[in-house]
Design a protein around this motif. Structure first.
Motif, short mmCIF file in Angstrom:
data_model
loop_
_atom_site.label_atom_id
_atom_site.label_comp_id
_atom_site.label_asym_id
_atom_site.label_seq_id
_atom_site.Cartn_x
_atom_site.Cartn_y
_atom_site.Cartn_z
N SER A 149 0.86 -1.19 0.00
CA SER A 149 0.00 0.00 0.00
C SER A 149 0.89 1.24 0.00
N TYR A 150 0.38 2.28 -0.64
CA TYR A 150 1.17 3.51 -0.83
C TYR A 150 0.34 4.74 -0.48
N ILE A 151 1.05 5.77 -0.06
CA ILE A 151 0.47 7.07 0.25
C ILE A 151 1.38 8.14 -0.34
N ARG A 152 0.83 9.28 -0.70
CA ARG A 152 1.63 10.37 -1.24
C ARG A 152 2.40 11.09 -0.13
N ASP A 153 3.68 11.36 -0.39
CA ASP A 153 4.49 12.16 0.52
C ASP A 153 3.97 13.59 0.49
N PHE A 154 3.73 14.17 1.66
CA PHE A 154 3.17 15.52 1.75
C PHE A 154 4.08 16.56 1.10
N GLU A 155 5.39 16.35 1.18
CA GLU A 155 6.33 17.34 0.64
C GLU A 155 6.63 17.15 -0.84
N SER A 156 6.92 15.93 -1.25
CA SER A 156 7.38 15.71 -2.63
C SER A 156 6.31 15.14 -3.56
N ASN A 157 5.22 14.64 -3.00
CA ASN A 157 4.17 13.99 -3.76
C ASN A 157 4.59 12.63 -4.31
N ALA A 158 5.77 12.13 -3.92
CA ALA A 158 6.22 10.81 -4.34
C ALA A 158 5.42 9.74 -3.59
N TRP A 159 5.32 8.57 -4.19
CA TRP A 159 4.64 7.47 -3.52
C TRP A 159 5.55 6.89 -2.44
N LEU A 160 5.00 6.69 -1.25
CA LEU A 160 5.71 6.07 -0.14
C LEU A 160 4.98 4.80 0.27
N ASN A 161 5.73 3.75 0.57
CA ASN A 161 5.13 2.56 1.14
C ASN A 161 4.59 2.95 2.51
N ILE A 162 3.34 2.63 2.81
CA ILE A 162 2.74 3.11 4.05
C ILE A 162 3.46 2.60 5.29
N GLN A 163 4.11 1.46 5.20
CA GLN A 163 4.79 0.92 6.37
C GLN A 163 6.12 1.61 6.63
N ASP A 164 6.66 2.28 5.63
CA ASP A 164 7.95 2.96 5.77
C ASP A 164 7.81 4.45 6.09
N ALA A 165 6.64 5.01 5.86
CA ALA A 165 6.43 6.45 6.03
C ALA A 165 6.30 6.82 7.51
N SER A 166 6.51 8.10 7.78
CA SER A 166 6.21 8.70 9.09
C SER A 166 4.98 9.57 8.89
N TYR A 167 4.19 9.75 9.94
CA TYR A 167 2.92 10.44 9.80
C TYR A 167 2.77 11.55 10.82
N VAL A 168 1.97 12.52 10.44
CA VAL A 168 1.57 13.60 11.35
C VAL A 168 0.05 13.62 11.37
N TYR A 169 -0.50 13.60 12.57
CA TYR A 169 -1.94 13.82 12.73
C TYR A 169 -2.11 15.24 13.21
#
Length: 151
Positions: A83-103
């Protein structure tokens, strides 16, 4: 004759191995036609989009990280390759398990879940330092109180 059978079996093994998909790559979102699998909204804000690539090669798309997590909760992970999510800064695809998140409950996202993805913890922390929010890892999202959101 025995060599022919061995060669045939080897060729079949190679062919079947080539058909398996051990890597699951994200695809580009088609804003004109892609619809979120959870809320049925058009994915017009592609910079917040998420997607899951199933083990059979199908891709399921979402307009917000919260929708992706709702899908995973409802359907489980056993058929998901990645599964992938867009990086907030670069718009690149990130694997959701490798990303860091901000709520950040004050930050707008398409379904108002307020969760943003970053390539690493340092980038997420820098965002928090400049604005506000709470630092989360993927494991935090699996138990996160996503709440009820109006579509």
């Amino acid at each position: 004759m025995k060599q022919l059978h061995v060669a045939f079996i080897a060729a079949c093994a190679i062919f079947l191995g080539a058909c398996s998909n051990d890597t699951y790559e994200p695809r580009e979102i088609q804003a004109e036609t892609d619809i979120c699998a959870i809320c049925n909204m058009s994915i017009t804000h592609v910079d917040y989009a998420a997607q899951s690539v199933l083990k059979n090669g199908d891709t399921i798309v979402f307009d917000d990280m919260g929708c992706l997590m709702a899908y995973r909760e409802e359907h489980g992970d056993e058929n998901i390759g990645a599964s992938y999510i867009r990086d907030f800064e670069s718009n690149a695809w990130l694997n959701i398990q490798d990303a860091s998140y901000v709520y950040d409950s004050e930050h707008w996202t398409p379904m108002n879940y307020g969760v943003l993805a970053f390539a690493n913890e340092e980038a997420a922390q820098a965002f928090i330092d400049e604005t506000s929010g709470e630092l989360l890892a993927y494991t935090d999202l699996t138990t996160f109180n996503w709440g009820v959101h109006e579509h």
